[in-house]
Design a protein around this motif. Structure first.
Motif, mmCIF file in Angstrom:
data_model
loop_
_atom_site.group_PDB
_atom_site.id
_atom_site.type_symbol
_atom_site.label_atom_id
_atom_site.label_comp_id
_atom_site.label_asym_id
_atom_site.label_seq_id
_atom_site.Cartn_x
_atom_site.Cartn_y
_atom_site.Cartn_z
ATOM 1 N N UNK A 96 0.853 -1.193 0.000
ATOM 2 C CA UNK A 96 0.000 0.000 0.000
ATOM 3 C C UNK A 96 0.887 1.240 0.000
ATOM 4 N N UNK A 97 0.433 2.240 -0.738
ATOM 5 C CA UNK A 97 1.261 3.419 -1.007
ATOM 6 C C UNK A 97 0.517 4.674 -0.580
ATOM 7 N N UNK A 98 1.209 5.542 0.152
ATOM 8 C CA UNK A 98 0.653 6.862 0.455
ATOM 9 C C UNK A 98 1.602 7.931 -0.104
ATOM 10 N N UNK A 99 1.020 9.058 -0.504
ATOM 11 C CA UNK A 99 1.803 10.199 -0.983
ATOM 12 C C UNK A 99 1.852 11.232 0.130
ATOM 13 N N UNK A 100 3.056 11.585 0.525
ATOM 14 C CA UNK A 100 3.303 12.370 1.726
ATOM 15 C C UNK A 100 3.642 13.816 1.377
#
Length: 496
Positions: A280-284
């Motif tokens: 799972x990928x989040x953009x910070x």
């Protein structure tokens, strides 16, 4: 065989032009035609390097792949890359001609019409069908005279036009009517069909609107494309796909934080990671979002120094350094690679007024910005006898490089080159290669290293990212064939 073409324009940016062009390219390719995409002018920070070292927009690369073609710069002769200080880098026929303000470029761009005519004629000569994509809205009445992306290109190519409208934003019939009625009469006559995109619900409720809009404009609706879960690369980082969301702390998935730099470029490098179901990928974009990840990625940047300055001011740099000390894997790509070093120098003021800025100091390297850009497709072998990548020693990797700087220092380069391409120091990995995660064995190894650390079972994906993309192209083709009158489109382009 008779040559055919079609232009696709939209009621707005994000209406779905690129995806619909991709679908048509795939449909005509599967119907045994030689079909090519074409977009006169693209504005995006996602770019690609062709085999002959030319830079073009990635949207046309995706469309070329759907068409079974090797991407070539004639498919996108003008690429605009927003830079610093309200400037845009102007790339013509794959090479930069310098930076201009928006006002300067608007005054200059009519000089590029001969380039458009020449490049389009080359594409037309080599193909049975050319699908031309417009840009933004074709009905921006304040800049219509300067526009070279929409109906000016349709006139050059003498192409019929289909209008794509986004119903998800609301006001779809008003946007269709307004767009068509704001066109010049000669351009209005070119519009031969309407596509309604991103619909959720029962299409029957739209039918009365079809009749009314056809009576008002004289243009027939050719179909409605439903909202669907199809994973095809987006044109730029403004896509919904790259919006921030919070990682689930309670899940056992591999957690990835991608730093959403102010000038983020080639964010599509991350797409090959997202096909793995346990990632799972989040953009910070804020310091508080960092804290529970297994992998932090600093991606490419169109302005490394300004993004490095922002990283420090936001506190994200400090948090990233802290995470590096806890053995979290930190991965830098291109501009992210430069940021991880000791210094970034810009003696020629290529990026702005700052001549030198300390980096994060996680790699003993310095980058100096140079006037000449490195633009190459890359293929080489890993030489990694120890460290995180040691199991990949002698693996062939490929990608492409687009960068202004030269990086040198005391870290060992892990490819068979006499320049710095890829390094690994403890838990820090950095590379100049865009598309690095497209290398299946490289990515499987990296993810399995993280799985081992988390006590999870190793997984080796049998599908490459290239194979995955083909599956998605075919899903898109099926969706559009089932919902659009393709026979009518063949009539519009004069092939049936």
């Amino acid at each position: 065989m008779k040559k055919a073409n079609l232009m696709v324009v939209g009621t707005s940016s994000g209406a779905g032009k690129s995806l619909f062009v991709t679908a048509l390219c795939r449909i005509f390719y599967k119907d045994k035609y030689k079909v090519s995409p074409f977009k006169s002018q693209n504005m995006a920070l996602n770019s690609y390097i062709t085999k002959d070292g030319k830079e073009m927009g990635r949207a046309q690369v995706v469309q070329a792949e759907a068409s079974g073609l090797e991407p070539e710069v004639e498919m996108n002769p003008i690429l605009l890359k927003p830079s610093s200080m309200n400037k845009i880098q102007i790339i013509v026929s794959g090479k930069s001609i310098g930076n201009m303000s928006g006002v300067e470029y608007n005054q200059y761009k009519k000089n590029l019409i001969p380039v458009l005519k020449e490049t389009y004629s080359k594409i037309e000569a080599k193909n049975d069908i050319v699908i031309i994509e417009g840009a933004g809205s074709p009905a921006e009445i304040n800049i219509k005279e300067e526009d070279i992306s929409n109906f000016a290109m349709a006139r050059i190519a003498d192409a019929p036009v289909i209008l794509v409208a986004d119903i998800d934003r609301g006001g779809v019939f008003a946007s269709i009517y307004g767009t068509i009625m704001l066109l010049k009469e000669e351009d209005r006559k070119r519009v031969k069909g309407i596509i309604i995109n991103k619909f959720r619900g029962n299409k029957e409720v739209l039918k009365p609107g079809f009749e009314i809009i056809e009576n008002l404009t004289g243009v027939k609706t050719l179909g409605v494309i439903p909202y669907a879960d199809i994973d095809i690369e987006d044109e730029d980082s403004l896509s919904e796909k790259y919006k921030s969301f919070k990682l689930n702390k309670n899940s056992n998935k591999i957690k990835v934080s991608v730093i959403k730099l102010k000038h983020i470029s080639n964010v599509t490098d991350i797409d090959a990671l997202s096909i793995h179901k346990d990632v799972e990928i989040q953009f910070v974009s804020e310091r508080s979002q960092i804290g529970d990840e297994d992998l932090i990625i600093i991606p490419g940047s169109k302005n490394t120094i300004d993004d490095l300055k922002w990283l420090k001011e936001s506190g994200i740099a400090e948090e990233t350094i802290k995470k590096a000390r806890t053995k979290t894997i930190i991965f830098g790509i291109c501009g992210g690679f430069q940021i991880l070093g000791n210094k970034v120098k810009d003696p020629h003021h290529i990026e702005g007024d700052i001549e030198e800025l300390n980096g994060l100091g996680l790699l003993d390297l310095e980058t100096t910005m140079e006037n000449e850009k490195t633009l190459i497709q890359y293929r080489g072998k890993l030489i990694a006898e120890k460290g995180l990548l040691k199991s990949l020693n002698d693996l062939e990797i490929k990608g492409y490089e687009i960068h202004q700087g030269l990086t040198e220092g005391n870290e060992k380069n892990l490819t068979s080159d006499n320049r710095t391409v890829l390094v690994n120091k403890n838990n820090i990995i950095a590379t100049y290669l865009h598309g690095i995660f497209d290398n299946k064995d490289f990515t499987n190894n990296l993810l399995n290293e993280i799985r081992r650390r988390k006590g999870l079972e190793e997984v080796n994906s049998n599908i490459s990212y290239e194979e995955y993309k083909i599956q998605e192209f075919d899903k898109l083709e099926k969706l559009v064939r089932e919902n659009i009158d393709i026979e009518e489109i063949y009539k519009i382009i004069g092939l049936k």
